[in-house]
Design a protein around this motif. Structure first.
Motif, short mmCIF file in Angstrom:
data_model
loop_
_atom_site.label_atom_id
_atom_site.label_comp_id
_atom_site.label_asym_id
_atom_site.label_seq_id
_atom_site.Cartn_x
_atom_site.Cartn_y
_atom_site.Cartn_z
N LEU A 1 34.19 53.18 44.78
CA LEU A 1 34.57 54.59 44.64
C LEU A 1 33.31 55.43 44.69
N THR A 2 33.07 56.08 45.81
CA THR A 2 31.84 56.88 45.88
C THR A 2 32.12 58.29 46.36
N ASP A 3 31.16 59.17 46.11
CA ASP A 3 31.24 60.57 46.51
C ASP A 3 32.46 61.27 45.94
N MET A 4 32.48 61.37 44.62
CA MET A 4 33.59 62.12 44.02
C MET A 4 33.12 62.89 42.79
N SER A 5 33.73 64.08 42.65
CA SER A 5 33.48 64.89 41.46
C SER A 5 34.69 64.85 40.54
N SER A 6 35.82 64.34 41.05
CA SER A 6 36.96 64.09 40.16
C SER A 6 37.84 63.00 40.76
N ILE A 7 38.56 62.34 39.86
CA ILE A 7 39.50 61.29 40.28
C ILE A 7 40.90 61.77 39.88
N PRO A 8 41.76 62.01 40.87
CA PRO A 8 43.12 62.45 40.53
C PRO A 8 43.80 61.43 39.61
N GLU A 9 44.62 61.95 38.69
CA GLU A 9 45.25 61.08 37.70
C GLU A 9 46.02 59.94 38.38
N ALA A 10 46.72 60.25 39.49
CA ALA A 10 47.53 59.23 40.17
C ALA A 10 46.65 58.09 40.70
N SER A 11 45.39 58.38 40.95
CA SER A 11 44.52 57.34 41.51
C SER A 11 44.15 56.30 40.46
N PHE A 12 44.15 56.70 39.18
CA PHE A 12 43.84 55.71 38.14
C PHE A 12 44.87 54.58 38.13
N ALA A 13 46.12 54.93 38.46
CA ALA A 13 47.17 53.90 38.50
C ALA A 13 46.86 52.86 39.57
N LEU A 14 46.23 53.28 40.67
CA LEU A 14 45.88 52.35 41.75
C LEU A 14 44.75 51.42 41.32
N LEU A 15 44.07 51.77 40.23
CA LEU A 15 42.92 50.99 39.78
C LEU A 15 43.27 50.09 38.60
N ASP A 16 44.56 50.05 38.29
CA ASP A 16 45.01 49.24 37.15
C ASP A 16 44.61 47.78 37.36
N GLY A 17 43.96 47.19 36.37
CA GLY A 17 43.59 45.78 36.45
C GLY A 17 42.30 45.49 37.19
N VAL A 18 41.63 46.53 37.65
CA VAL A 18 40.35 46.31 38.34
C VAL A 18 39.32 45.75 37.36
N GLU A 19 38.60 44.73 37.79
CA GLU A 19 37.60 44.10 36.90
C GLU A 19 36.17 44.41 37.31
N VAL A 20 35.99 44.78 38.58
CA VAL A 20 34.66 45.11 39.08
C VAL A 20 34.78 46.46 39.79
N VAL A 21 33.97 47.43 39.39
CA VAL A 21 34.05 48.73 40.07
C VAL A 21 32.64 49.24 40.37
N VAL A 22 32.47 49.77 41.56
CA VAL A 22 31.21 50.42 41.95
C VAL A 22 31.52 51.92 42.03
#
Ligand SMILES: [Zn+2]
Ligand SMILES: [Zn+2]
Ligand SMILES: [Zn+2]
Length: 262
Positions: free
Chosen positions: A176-197
Motif C-alpha cells: 500500500l503506497t502513495d496514500m494520504s487516507s485509506i477508505p474505510e471499505a478498504s480496511f475490510a479488504l485487508l482483513d487477515g493480512v499478516e505482512v504489510v508494506v
C-alpha cells in the motif's frame, strides 16, 4: 498452498520517495549518510511467487534494480498509479518483454493509470505506433480481483490526495503506497493480512502521503504481524527512526526480503 509457492516473498527494490535518497543537490545528513539503509531508490517491489516474478511499479530506477537484483524474467507488472516515480521505467521492460512471444507481457492498471500510460508511452501502445522495437506488453484494465501468475491480487483503493490509487492484497500480504487516507471499505479488504508494506514519507505531515504518525495508526488498525514502512524521504534517517518504532513495525530498506504466504 501449492508447492510452487512454498517460496514466496516480497523483495523491496526501492524504498525511497519520488526523488530517491540521496536527493540530487542535497548535502543533508541523510543524503550523505554512509548507512546503506539510507540509500533509497524509487519505490517498487518484486514478488517472487515460486518460479514466477511479478513487479509492482516500474519506476525510473527499474533498469538499475533489474541489473542489481538479477531480474531475468517478469511474468507481469501491476501499477499503483501513474506518477513518474512509479511508471518511468516502463520502456526498460523491453528486454524482458521480448521473451513473451505468444502473449505479450501483461501490465495491469486501473483506468486512470492506463490512460496516462497510453499517452506517455504512445509509441508503445497506440495502434499505429511504428516504433519497431517497442515493448511486447499489453495493458489490462483492472476491474476487481485478478489472477496473476496463479495468485489472486485484490485491488485496494487508496486516496493519494484527491487521486484514487491502487494498493494490492495478495495472500497474507499487502503493498500500500502513495496514500494520504485509506477508505474505510478498504480496511475490510485487508482483513487477515499478516505482512504489510506501507507508505510513510517522513515525520512531518504531507498533503498526499502518510507521515510516520499516520502510518503507525494504520499499521495498528490493519494489525499485521509485521508492517514495513516505505516511500521514505531524506527526512528519515534509518538508524534514528527505526529503533523508535514498535517491535512489529520496521522501516523497509532497499534489498529487504520478506517471506509471505499465499
Ligand atoms: Zn510515489
Ligand atoms: Zn537530503
Ligand atoms: Zn504518487
Amino acid at each position: 498452498m501449492l508447492e510452487a509457492f512454498e517460496h514466496a516473498s516480497i523483495l523491496v527494490l526501492g524504498s525511497g520517495t519520488s526523488t530517491g535518497v540521496p536527493m540530487v543537490g542535497c548535502r543533508c545528513k541523510v543524503c550523505t549518510s554512509r548507512d546503506r539503509r539510507d540509500k533509497r531508490l524509487r519505490p517498487s517491489v518484486l514478488l517472487r511467487l515460486g518460479d514466477k516474478r511479478v513487479l509492482i511499479d516500474s519506476g525510473p530506477d527499474f533498469r538499475y534494480q533489474a541489473l542489481h537484483y538479477g531480474i531475468e524474467r517478469l511474468d507481469a507488472v501491476l501499477y499503483t498509479h501513474a506518477h513518474a516515480d512509479h511508471i518511468l521505467g516502463l520502456d526498460d521492460l523491453r528486454p524482458l518483454s521480448f521473451s513473451h512471444r505468444e502473449q505479450k507481457m501483461p501490465l495491469y492498471a486501473d483506468n486512470t493509470t492506463a490512460e496516462v500510460l497510453e499517452r506517455v508511452f504512445s509509441y508503445t501502445f497506440s495502434a499505429d505506433a511504428t516504433y519497431p522495437t517497442r515493448a511486447r506488453v499489453e495493458l489490462k484494465r483492472l476491474d476487481g480481483p485478478v489472477g496473476v501468475a496463479g495468485v489472486t491480487f485484490t485491488p485496494v483503493p487508496l486516496m493519494h490526495g484527491r487521486l484514487q490509487v491502487t494498493g494490492y492484497r495478495f495472500g497474507n500480504a499487502a503493498y500500500l503506497t502513495d496514500m494520504s487516507s485509506i477508505p474505510e471499505a478498504s480496511f475490510a479488504l485487508l482483513d487477515g493480512v499478516e505482512v504489510v508494506v506501507l507508505d510513510a514519507l517522513r515525520p512531518q505531515p504531507h498533503p498526499t502521503h502518510a507521515n510516520i504518525a499516520d502510518a503507525l495508526l494504520w499499521a495498528e488498525k490493519i494489525g499485521a504481524r509485521c508492517s514495513w514502512f516505505t516511500h521514505m524521504s531524506h527526512e528519515v534517517m534509518h538508524a534514528e527512526t527505526d529503533p523508535q518504532l514498535p517491535e512489529s513495525i520496521r522501516l523497509a530498506y532497499d534489498g529487504l526480503r520478506v517471506p509471505i504466504e499465499l
